[in-house]
Motif scaffolding. Structure first.
Motif, short mmCIF file in Angstrom:
data_model
loop_
_atom_site.label_atom_id
_atom_site.label_comp_id
_atom_site.label_asym_id
_atom_site.label_seq_id
_atom_site.Cartn_x
_atom_site.Cartn_y
_atom_site.Cartn_z
N UNK A 199 0.84 -1.21 0.00
CA UNK A 199 0.00 0.00 0.00
C UNK A 199 0.88 1.26 0.00
N UNK A 200 1.92 1.24 0.82
CA UNK A 200 2.85 2.38 0.87
C UNK A 200 3.53 2.56 -0.49
N UNK A 201 3.96 1.45 -1.08
CA UNK A 201 4.62 1.52 -2.40
C UNK A 201 3.69 2.12 -3.45
N UNK A 202 2.45 1.71 -3.42
CA UNK A 202 1.49 2.23 -4.42
C UNK A 202 1.24 3.72 -4.19
N UNK A 203 1.11 4.11 -2.94
CA UNK A 203 0.92 5.54 -2.62
C UNK A 203 2.11 6.36 -3.12
N UNK A 204 3.33 5.87 -2.84
CA UNK A 204 4.54 6.60 -3.25
C UNK A 204 4.70 6.65 -4.77
N UNK A 205 4.16 5.61 -5.44
CA UNK A 205 4.26 5.57 -6.90
C UNK A 205 3.14 6.36 -7.58
N UNK A 206 2.31 7.02 -6.77
CA UNK A 206 1.19 7.79 -7.34
C UNK A 206 0.04 6.93 -7.80
N UNK A 207 -0.04 5.69 -7.27
CA UNK A 207 -1.10 4.76 -7.66
C UNK A 207 -2.06 4.46 -6.51
N UNK A 208 -2.17 5.41 -5.58
CA UNK A 208 -3.04 5.20 -4.41
C UNK A 208 -4.50 5.12 -4.82
N UNK A 209 -5.23 4.27 -4.13
CA UNK A 209 -6.69 4.26 -4.27
C UNK A 209 -7.27 5.32 -3.33
N UNK A 210 -8.59 5.34 -3.19
CA UNK A 210 -9.20 6.29 -2.26
C UNK A 210 -8.80 5.97 -0.82
N UNK A 211 -8.62 7.03 -0.01
CA UNK A 211 -8.38 6.83 1.42
C UNK A 211 -9.68 6.37 2.08
N UNK A 212 -9.57 5.75 3.24
CA UNK A 212 -10.77 5.33 3.96
C UNK A 212 -10.60 4.02 4.69
N UNK A 213 -11.72 3.34 4.92
CA UNK A 213 -11.74 2.08 5.68
C UNK A 213 -11.70 0.90 4.71
N UNK A 214 -10.83 -0.06 5.02
CA UNK A 214 -10.72 -1.28 4.20
C UNK A 214 -10.56 -2.50 5.10
N UNK A 215 -10.99 -3.64 4.58
CA UNK A 215 -10.79 -4.90 5.28
C UNK A 215 -9.54 -5.60 4.76
N UNK A 216 -8.75 -6.14 5.70
CA UNK A 216 -7.48 -6.77 5.33
C UNK A 216 -7.28 -8.01 6.21
N UNK A 217 -7.69 -9.15 5.70
CA UNK A 217 -7.42 -10.42 6.37
C UNK A 217 -6.89 -11.40 5.33
N UNK A 218 -6.43 -12.54 5.83
CA UNK A 218 -6.05 -13.62 4.91
C UNK A 218 -7.29 -14.09 4.15
N UNK A 219 -7.08 -14.75 3.00
CA UNK A 219 -8.20 -15.33 2.25
C UNK A 219 -8.63 -16.63 2.92
N UNK A 220 -9.87 -17.01 2.66
CA UNK A 220 -10.38 -18.26 3.20
C UNK A 220 -11.00 -18.07 4.57
N UNK A 221 -11.44 -19.17 5.14
CA UNK A 221 -12.08 -19.11 6.45
C UNK A 221 -11.94 -20.44 7.16
#
Length: 292
Positions: A199-221
């Motif tokens: 995420x930091x790399x994308x922000x620094x490369x000018x490829x940031x998405x919108x700021x805000x709330x996101x979910x970040x967990x492993x895939x699966x359950x």
């Protein structure tokens, strides 16, 4: 002065902070402030430290994470999980720096049948979830650039967590009862750190998405019981003793704080908006064990 990004990492010894330090050291100018150097219950101290460092990015994995203890430590939980993030957001905004902050599935009550999306109504079951939700709201109220990353069931090969507890108990006991009706995605702190760096790399490369709330967990359950089974399987492969596992309902294992039965978080938004997807929980567990 180097031309590298100056990053303030709040929290030194937690699971996510430790994994972030491994990945950010040498990549950015990293300033780590742990509890011995920064008292998160003192807003003035937070402001003073941030202003002295003037970072280009603030990352806050620090939290009061003792879910059961929070029930009797409401004031402390809110000071660290709600008030401090709001102060960090204000200081980040003043500097024109983004804030990356970590939140939790505990902002939901777990009654939904499907994985939760970011826009679902929040309804925490206890003080920990209430304090983390208040932290999200404090950051949003400031209005600066921020990522609030909700995660769940965090573990690592260090610290205090389900993985290490299970590894010990499975080798000590002949039989172990584990809750089987709470469903979620065990998420390695390394997965969270890897995603944060992307995420930091994308922000620094000018490829940031919108700021805000996101979910970040492993895939699966899986369930806590299923997670314990996976841990036991690896112990047996390593030729170590392993207890027999018995599934039980949450009602058989009462705790001061109620847990959500459904902790699954839909992470599609982070992948769609920022191009950052996650590893499968089982693959990440194996990677964690290899690194240990």
């Amino acid at each position: 002065m180097s031309g590298r990004l100056s990053v303030l990492l709040v929290g030194a010894n937690g699971q996510v902070s430790t994994e972030l330090q491994k990945r950010l050291q040498g990549k950015v100018d990293l300033h780590v402030l742990g509890s011995s150097t920064l008292d998160l219950t003192r807003p003035d101290a937070i402001r003073e430290q941030v202003r002295a460092l003037s970072p280009g990015l603030i990352i806050n994995p620090a939290a009061h994470t003792a879910v059961d203890k929070a029930e009797s430590e409401r004031e402390l939980a809110f000071a660290i999980n709600a008030i401090a993030p709001g102060v960090l957001a204000e200081e980040a905004h003043r500097l024109g720096a983004p804030l990356i902050h970590y939140s939790t599935d505990y902002v939901f009550d777990g009654s939904k049948a499907e994985p939760y999306v970011e826009a679902d109504p929040t309804a925490p079951l206890g003080v920990y979830g209430e304090s983390k939700l208040a932290g999200e709201q404090a950051i949003q109220a400031v209005g600066g650039a921020h990522l609030i990353l909700r995660t769940s069931w965090v573990y690592a090969s260090h610290g205090r967590n389900f993985l290490l507890t299970m590894q010990r108990l499975l080798q000590e006991k002949p039989e172990l009862k584990v809750v089987a009706d709470q469903i979620g995605a065990p998420t390695w702190a390394g997965t969270i750190a890897n995603s944060t760096v992307r995420l930091i790399d994308r922000w620094q490369a000018g490829q940031a998405g919108p700021w805000g709330v996101y979910h970040l967990t492993a895939r699966g359950q899986t369930s806590w019981f299923g997670f314990a089974q996976a841990i036991g399987e690896q112990l047996r492969k390593a030729g170590k003793p392993c207890a027999a596992l018995l599934p039980i309902p949450s009602s058989d294992y009462p705790t001061p704080a109620r847990r959500p039965l459904n902790s699954r978080l839909n992470c599609g938004k982070l992948e769609a908006e920022w191009g950052v997807g996650q590893a499968d929980w089982h693959e990440a567990l194996l990677e964690c064990l290899r690194e240990a």
